[in-house]
Design a protein around this motif. Structure first.
Motif, PDB file in Angstrom:
ATOM      1  N   ARG A   1     -31.826 -54.992  -5.023  1.00 39.20           N
ATOM      2  CA  ARG A   1     -31.567 -55.241  -3.594  1.00 39.20           C
ATOM      3  C   ARG A   1     -30.510 -54.279  -3.064  1.00 39.20           C
ATOM      4  O   ARG A   1     -30.647 -53.707  -1.980  1.00 39.20           O
TER       5      ARG A   1
ATOM      6  N   HIS B   1     -46.238 -56.007   0.155  1.00 42.24           N
ATOM      7  CA  HIS B   1     -46.347 -56.061   1.619  1.00 42.24           C
ATOM      8  C   HIS B   1     -45.194 -55.316   2.290  1.00 42.24           C
ATOM      9  O   HIS B   1     -45.326 -54.822   3.412  1.00 42.24           O
ATOM     10  N   GLU B   2     -44.027 -55.238   1.607  1.00 34.82           N
ATOM     11  CA  GLU B   2     -42.887 -54.478   2.141  1.00 34.82           C
ATOM     12  C   GLU B   2     -43.059 -52.985   1.865  1.00 34.82           C
ATOM     13  O   GLU B   2     -42.584 -52.145   2.631  1.00 34.82           O
TER      14      GLU B   2
ATOM     15  N   HIS C   1     -39.512 -52.009  -3.748  1.00 33.63           N
ATOM     16  CA  HIS C   1     -40.228 -53.186  -3.233  1.00 33.63           C
ATOM     17  C   HIS C   1     -41.406 -53.535  -4.144  1.00 33.63           C
ATOM     18  O   HIS C   1     -41.676 -54.720  -4.399  1.00 33.63           O
TER      19      HIS C   1
ATOM     20  N   GLU D   1     -43.102 -57.061  -4.085  1.00 31.94           N
ATOM     21  CA  GLU D   1     -43.237 -57.147  -2.624  1.00 31.94           C
ATOM     22  C   GLU D   1     -44.113 -56.005  -2.085  1.00 31.94           C
ATOM     23  O   GLU D   1     -43.636 -55.158  -1.316  1.00 31.94           O
TER      24      GLU D   1
ATOM     25  N   THR E   1     -50.477 -50.852  -3.559  1.00 31.11           N
ATOM     26  CA  THR E   1     -50.104 -52.075  -2.828  1.00 31.11           C
ATOM     27  C   THR E   1     -51.346 -52.914  -2.533  1.00 31.11           C
ATOM     28  O   THR E   1     -51.299 -54.144  -2.566  1.00 31.11           O
TER      29      THR E   1
END
Length: 559
Positions: free
Chosen positions: A161, A196-197, A189, A194, A221
């Motif tokens: 993060r 989608h990010e 990500h 993630e 993705t």
């Protein structure tokens, strides 16, 4: 290639000062060229230099020591080129993110290697070159590394993060490296589960730069969210546009396989192997796909190459011999299969799992030839050794189970199938294990074993959670560590092992060894179940604990 004079090489004093203290590894098969490059690096201000003549020697060095700078000849000897060595080194995590990797290549080879992989080197150095040109390339790479170093440090400390935040900061501070920071942010990500990010970042990169690796990232993705048709279409366009982009072939084959199209996956891998004929992992995948698809001629041809190429590699694996024996037996050639087993016993005598693999392969030959006494002996040896082999490939364990069922050893087969089911990565892996008994006309046994295995994992995780709830955090850790050792591919077990360690660290205080193990387990969950909805919370807890004990990355000296 002639080195520049010392006066020429000292024109960039500032750059040379920055290089002082860095250590370098030269990977070059020809002694004269190693000496020339060594002298050039000396002129550039580097004095801590090691050199090796082969990829195997390079792997050994990288397993023992970290380098700031690697200069690698593309045209290595021994059946592996520099790009494939780079793939292996990154796959096995033998090189930190901050290491600069320069590929030394002749102009004629440059077109083949540039953009041919998702993760390329830091830069290319075209032959012939001078010390001044080499210094210029290294200085450019060092400037980029220093800009990205805060992100690398956070990534290697497990603070994903904060690494994303550092990327955003880097995009503001170093606009010339905007693409690098955006790429790292997208990869982070993806790493955090993630996609989608990551998708809008890859789309932005595709729209502004139309970079091949950005289009591959976008396809990944889509794949992770099981949008296989869209991923396949994008990957097909990628390989059509760039016939050398081997990573795109790999992901296209994975997409076909996920959709159940084994023949299409095999065809794509065949093309990939034509482009990259020496990459053992890619050859292995093609051979195993051909075996699963029933194309035994192709499987034999390719698996023979795998066994031959891997024999002198640091990453050789006796399981490749088992797959080749399996193929030869299915083709009705027990004589050649027996020769492969003799080669296995001789060439890998001290390798992990060799006795087990030899016993499994021997059982296949004895089953085919009808030698019941030798078959029983081999199966008994294989069953005993398989109890301590959690990392043996499930396909090979299931072949052993099939042989046991067909030769009256039901209990041994049931224990192996239970083990594979407990360690299954997903429902499809459980279904493959059930098929061993179903194909033998024992569907009820398959159902029973699946239920038992599922319940054993549930009970195990519940016991660990109960220990932690009662305050026995260390007991929970011991239990879950043992479980994760036995079931390294079960995402539920690995997740709960990570959680047990994090709770223990939170309540009992910091322990460096456990902290490293937690990081490894979290990475394991990401590998096994990249879109697990609980992954962000697990990573968040890890991050909180690092902050609690002030265990964030320490700044490294730039350069």
């Amino acid at each position: 290639m002639q080195p520049a004079s010392p006066s020429q090489a000292h024109t960039e004093n500032r750059d040379m000062n920055e290089l002082d203290g860095l250590n370098a590894l030269i990977i070059e098969p020809h002694a004269g060229m190693r000496s020339t490059i060594h002298n050039m690096l000396n002129m550039c201000g580097l004095s801590k230099i090691d050199h090796v003549g082969s990829s195997n020697q390079a792997v050994k060095h990288l397993g023992l020591k970290q380098y700031d700078l690697i200069l690698c000849e593309y045209a290595l000897e021994g059946g592996q080129d520099g790009q494939q060595l780079l793939e292996d080194v990154r796959h096995h995590k033998l090189m930190p993110l901050s290491t600069m990797f320069f590929m030394v290549t002749a102009e004629g080879d440059y077109g083949k290697v540039v953009s041919a992989a998702e993760l390329g080197p830091t830069d290319y150095v075209l032959k012939p070159f001078t010390a001044d040109r080499l210094l210029e390339r290294i200085a450019r790479g060092l400037e980029r590394r220093n800009a990205l170093l805060p992100v690398y440090d956070l990534m290697e400390a497990g603070n994903q993060r904060e690494a994303i935040a550092a990327c955003l900061d880097g995009e503001e501070r170093y606009p010339r490296y905007l693409v690098d920071f955006m790429r790292l942010r997208a990869e982070l990500h993806m790493f955090l589960g993630e996609p989608h990010e990551a998708e809008p970042l890859y789309r932005q990169l595709v729209e502004t730069k139309a970079i091949a690796w950005a289009r591959l990232g976008l396809a990944k993705t889509l794949f992770l969210r099981e949008r296989y048709d869209e991923a396949r279409e994008m990957l097909e366009d990628l390989v059509d546009a760039n016939k050398n982009f081997v990573d795109a072939y790999d992901w296209l084959a994975r997409t076909h396989e996920a959709a159940g199209a084994l023949d299409a996956a095999q065809a794509v891998l065949t093309e990939a192997v034509t482009v990259s004929p020496h990459a053992v992992r890619r050859l292995r995948k093609l051979g195993e796909t051909a075996l699963e698809a029933g194309d035994h001629d192709t499987a034999e041809k390719i698996l023979k190459q795998v066994v031959s190429k891997a024999k002198y590699s640091e990453f050789k694996d006796p399981q490749d011999h088992v797959r080749l024996v399996q193929t030869l037996v299915r083709k009705g050639d027990p004589v050649q299969a027996a020769a492969v087993i003799r080669d296995l016993d001789k060439s890998m005598a001290f390798q992990k799992h060799t006795p087990l693999c030899s016993a499994i392969a021997s059982s296949l030959v004895h089953e085919y030839t009808g030698n019941e006494a030798r078959l029983a002996e081999s199966l008994a040896a294989a069953l005993a050794a398989s109890q301590d082999a959690p990392d043996l490939r499930p396909e090979i364990k299931l072949e052993l189970a099939r042989t046991c069922i067909e030769n009256g050893m039901q209990e041994g087969a049931a224990e192996i199938v239970r083990d594979v089911m407990r360690n299954a990565q997903n429902g499809a892996a459980v279904a493959r294990a059930m098929a061993v008994f179903e194909n033998a006309g024992q569907a009820e046994t398959a159902q029973k074993l699946a239920m038992e295995s599922r319940q054993q994992v549930v009970d195990l995780v519940a016991t660990g959670a109960a220990k932690a709830k009662s305050g026995d955090y260390k007991g929970a850790v011991v239990l879950m560590q043992e479980a994760a050792t036995k079931l390294p591919d079960n995402p539920q077990v690995v997740f709960n092992a990570a959680l047990a360690i994090l709770k223990c660290l939170d309540h009992e205080g910091w322990d460096e060894r456990l902290g490293q193990q937690a990081l490894a387990y979290i990475a394991g969950v990401r590998r096994l179940d990249p879109v697990n909805s609980k992954l962000p919370a697990l990573a968040g807890l890890h991050h909180q604990i690092l902050k609690k004990y002030d265990k964030g990355p320490r700044p490294k000296r730039a350069g």
